[in-house]
Design a protein around this motif. Sequence first.
Motif, PDB file in Angstrom:
ATOM      1  N   UNK A 153       0.836  -1.191   0.000  1.00 51.96           N
ATOM      2  CA  UNK A 153       0.000   0.000   0.000  1.00 51.96           C
ATOM      3  C   UNK A 153       0.880   1.255   0.000  1.00 51.96           C
ATOM      4  N   UNK A 154       0.347   2.303  -0.610  1.00 50.75           N
ATOM      5  CA  UNK A 154       1.093   3.549  -0.718  1.00 50.75           C
ATOM      6  C   UNK A 154       1.104   4.268   0.623  1.00 50.75           C
ATOM      7  N   UNK A 155       2.240   4.852   0.967  1.00 53.94           N
ATOM      8  CA  UNK A 155       2.358   5.583   2.220  1.00 53.94           C
ATOM      9  C   UNK A 155       1.511   6.855   2.175  1.00 53.94           C
ATOM     10  N   UNK A 156       1.129   7.328   3.385  1.00 53.72           N
ATOM     11  CA  UNK A 156       0.209   8.452   3.493  1.00 53.72           C
ATOM     12  C   UNK A 156       0.765   9.708   2.830  1.00 53.72           C
ATOM     13  N   UNK A 157       2.067   9.980   3.001  1.00 49.35           N
ATOM     14  CA  UNK A 157       2.650  11.212   2.469  1.00 49.35           C
ATOM     15  C   UNK A 157       2.655  11.247   0.958  1.00 49.35           C
ATOM     16  N   UNK A 158       2.459  10.098   0.312  1.00 52.20           N
ATOM     17  CA  UNK A 158       2.479  10.061  -1.156  1.00 52.20           C
ATOM     18  C   UNK A 158       1.087   9.872  -1.753  1.00 52.20           C
ATOM     19  N   UNK A 159       0.066   9.708  -0.891  1.00 52.28           N
ATOM     20  CA  UNK A 159      -1.276   9.479  -1.421  1.00 52.28           C
ATOM     21  C   UNK A 159      -1.794  10.687  -2.198  1.00 52.28           C
ATOM     22  N   UNK A 160      -1.313  11.889  -1.827  1.00 54.26           N
ATOM     23  CA  UNK A 160      -1.722  13.083  -2.551  1.00 54.26           C
ATOM     24  C   UNK A 160      -1.317  13.008  -4.019  1.00 54.26           C
ATOM     25  N   UNK A 161      -0.232  12.273  -4.285  1.00 49.73           N
ATOM     26  CA  UNK A 161       0.292  12.180  -5.652  1.00 49.73           C
ATOM     27  C   UNK A 161      -0.055  10.833  -6.289  1.00 49.73           C
ATOM     28  N   UNK A 162      -1.081  10.160  -5.771  1.00 49.90           N
ATOM     29  CA  UNK A 162      -1.423   8.834  -6.285  1.00 49.90           C
ATOM     30  C   UNK A 162      -1.686   8.881  -7.800  1.00 49.90           C
ATOM     31  N   UNK A 163      -2.545   9.836  -8.226  1.00 51.85           N
ATOM     32  CA  UNK A 163      -2.876   9.915  -9.653  1.00 51.85           C
ATOM     33  C   UNK A 163      -1.646  10.233 -10.493  1.00 51.85           C
ATOM     34  N   UNK A 164      -0.769  11.104  -9.942  1.00 52.65           N
ATOM     35  CA  UNK A 164       0.444  11.464 -10.687  1.00 52.65           C
ATOM     36  C   UNK A 164       1.345  10.252 -10.850  1.00 52.65           C
ATOM     37  N   UNK A 165       1.530   9.494  -9.768  1.00 50.93           N
ATOM     38  CA  UNK A 165       2.400   8.317  -9.827  1.00 50.93           C
ATOM     39  C   UNK A 165       1.820   7.278 -10.782  1.00 50.93           C
ATOM     40  N   UNK A 166       0.498   7.069 -10.710  1.00 44.85           N
ATOM     41  CA  UNK A 166      -0.125   6.104 -11.625  1.00 44.85           C
ATOM     42  C   UNK A 166       0.025   6.561 -13.076  1.00 44.85           C
ATOM     43  N   UNK A 167      -0.123   7.857 -13.322  1.00 42.90           N
ATOM     44  CA  UNK A 167       0.050   8.373 -14.681  1.00 42.90           C
ATOM     45  C   UNK A 167       1.490   8.202 -15.147  1.00 42.90           C
ATOM     46  N   UNK A 168       2.432   8.383 -14.214  1.00 46.57           N
ATOM     47  CA  UNK A 168       3.840   8.174 -14.550  1.00 46.57           C
ATOM     48  C   UNK A 168       4.082   6.725 -14.973  1.00 46.57           C
ATOM     49  N   UNK A 169       3.499   5.813 -14.225  1.00 49.63           N
ATOM     50  CA  UNK A 169       3.664   4.398 -14.568  1.00 49.63           C
ATOM     51  C   UNK A 169       3.099   4.122 -15.964  1.00 49.63           C
ATOM     52  N   UNK A 170       1.910   4.647 -16.240  1.00 42.25           N
ATOM     53  CA  UNK A 170       1.306   4.418 -17.550  1.00 42.25           C
ATOM     54  C   UNK A 170       2.150   5.046 -18.666  1.00 42.25           C
ATOM     55  N   UNK A 171       2.595   6.275 -18.421  1.00 43.94           N
ATOM     56  CA  UNK A 171       3.397   6.949 -19.439  1.00 43.94           C
ATOM     57  C   UNK A 171       4.712   6.222 -19.677  1.00 43.94           C
ATOM     58  N   UNK A 172       5.342   5.787 -18.579  1.00 50.05           N
ATOM     59  CA  UNK A 172       6.607   5.063 -18.720  1.00 50.05           C
ATOM     60  C   UNK A 172       6.402   3.752 -19.465  1.00 50.05           C
ATOM     61  N   UNK A 173       5.290   3.070 -19.160  1.00 48.88           N
ATOM     62  CA  UNK A 173       4.997   1.824 -19.861  1.00 48.88           C
ATOM     63  C   UNK A 173       4.799   2.082 -21.356  1.00 48.88           C
ATOM     64  N   UNK A 174       4.074   3.147 -21.676  1.00 46.17           N
ATOM     65  CA  UNK A 174       3.854   3.470 -23.084  1.00 46.17           C
ATOM     66  C   UNK A 174       5.156   3.838 -23.781  1.00 46.17           C
ATOM     67  N   UNK A 175       5.984   4.623 -23.079  1.00 45.38           N
ATOM     68  CA  UNK A 175       7.273   4.988 -23.671  1.00 45.38           C
ATOM     69  C   UNK A 175       8.156   3.757 -23.876  1.00 45.38           C
ATOM     70  N   UNK A 176       8.106   2.835 -22.910  1.00 44.39           N
ATOM     71  CA  UNK A 176       8.893   1.614 -23.040  1.00 44.39           C
ATOM     72  C   UNK A 176       8.412   0.787 -24.231  1.00 44.39           C
ATOM     73  N   UNK A 177       7.063   0.681 -24.360  1.00 44.42           N
ATOM     74  CA  UNK A 177       6.522  -0.067 -25.496  1.00 44.42           C
ATOM     75  C   UNK A 177       6.858   0.622 -26.811  1.00 44.42           C
TER      76      UNK A 177
END
Length: 543
Positions: free
Chosen positions: A285-309
């Motif tokens: 589970x994500x730590x409390x201090x980073x939950x504010x950036x949950x959407x940003x981190x998830x978008x980063x993962x998606x973008x990185x995956x797309x860039x990798x592909x």
Amino acid sequence: MKNNEMRRNFPVGALQLISQEAYSKDGTVQISSKWDKFIEEKGMWLQVVSSEGKVIYAVNTTPYPTLQASYSIAELLDIQETRMLGTYAVYTQLNFAFNDPLLYMMGYHNADLQQLMAWFDAYGQQGMVQSKTIPLLNQLLRETGSYLQVIDPAGHTVQGIGDEAFVQKAYRPLDILAIQQSPSNYDTNIVAHRDKLSGMTWILYTSHAVGGPLKHPVLDSATRGLLWFAGLILLLAVPLSIWHGYRYGQPLILFAGWFERMRKGQYDEVLTAKDMRKVFRRNGKMRFSYKLYREVIESFYQMTHQLEQTEKERERLEKSQAEWMSGISHDLRTPLSTIQGYGYMLESLPEEWSQEEMRIMGSTIREKGDYMLELISDFSMIHQLKQGDSIMELREIDLDELVRCSVLKYINDATMSEYQFHYVGDELPLMVHGNETWLQRLMDNLISNAVKHNPPGVIVTVSVGKMNDKAYIRVIDNGKGMDEETLHHLFKRYYRGTNTEESTNGSGLGMSIAKTIVEGHGGEIQVKSKVWQGTKIEILLPC
């Protein structure tokens, strides 16, 4: 500002502030208890007189029993004029903040005034200082650093006794009134007594006693409370700011490292092991201090995956392009080498070659040239197919008739006499939306592939029909078939199967073109094949 006003005009300034800050509660006048304490500390008393002359509010009047509970009009006028009430010095302030006017009276014992009254009784005669008592009074005044001035009704000084330093200051008539009104603005304090019988006025000048700084009791308390509150807020704000800075700043540092890795093309390492421990707990589970950036981190993962592909696709395309260009270069080089060799032979000694040899050379050169033209034509076709609907105009055509004509062309070709062709179709027309030119090219590619990659005697069966609201075309042969590797790469551009014996027989683009044509019609193509068990190609088109 309030403290300065009190200091300049005390006690008049204090009385003005008291009258301004008074308020009404349940029909009675109320004054802050801090003002009550202030008045008691200064040894003063306060009375608030109503419009009927009754005292409706009093502070510290117990030590002064001679004070009255009500006043007549004459008494109030006398107090207003003389600023005296018996032996008390009195300051008044009329206030109209309430429905009826109220008179605020503040009084106190004035030692200088009492001393002046005592000297007037002891040494005065007909409003003047007796001549025989002047030396004694002069000595007393000098001992106390004071000066006595006697003024006649016309305002002229008729006597001056005591410390001449006050005479040198030469106070003007208006200065006298100003000193009485705002004594704190001057270094001199004065008290005056007017003898009604003689009309003479005695004015006693004394040095102004410097006391402690006056402070507004209510505002001073409020200011201290505000300062304490501000200090507490500051103490809370500092750790809170540090916590917020750590909360919002640390993820930004994490993102900065993320960007740096992306800049270097390290798409597979979104977060380092250290970063993972910072962001996620052991349970994932994500730590409390980073939950504010949950959407940003998830978008980063998606973008990185797309860039990798995208990067993998780019590398695959570059590799495929390199292989394709290598194959094209090889296949163009082979016929060109043959043509070039025969050209040199014909150029050097053309008379040494017989007619038969010349015919063979010309036939070979023509075949190699035809192959190169076919290869260039296929390149042009692939480029056109990339344009999609812009060059593929669809209209309603009879698929049964088109396929039948395509098979009939091979049946009537004398060069194909070693191969057998069969056609199975419906008696009724099978209408589809398609492009006749491209569908004919599709059939040519499929049938020619069946002939080209199989030995003589092979049987090619072409059938057309309708299945589940779709039109199908099947091309089946009983030839050599294909292995798994060839079947897997069949539709890749410029892939030529392992069963192709002649390196110049075909461009290697036929099946890639066939698939592109089918997809351009909104259909799909499937191939089934096994070695020495033949090949089955099935095409489904919407109808």
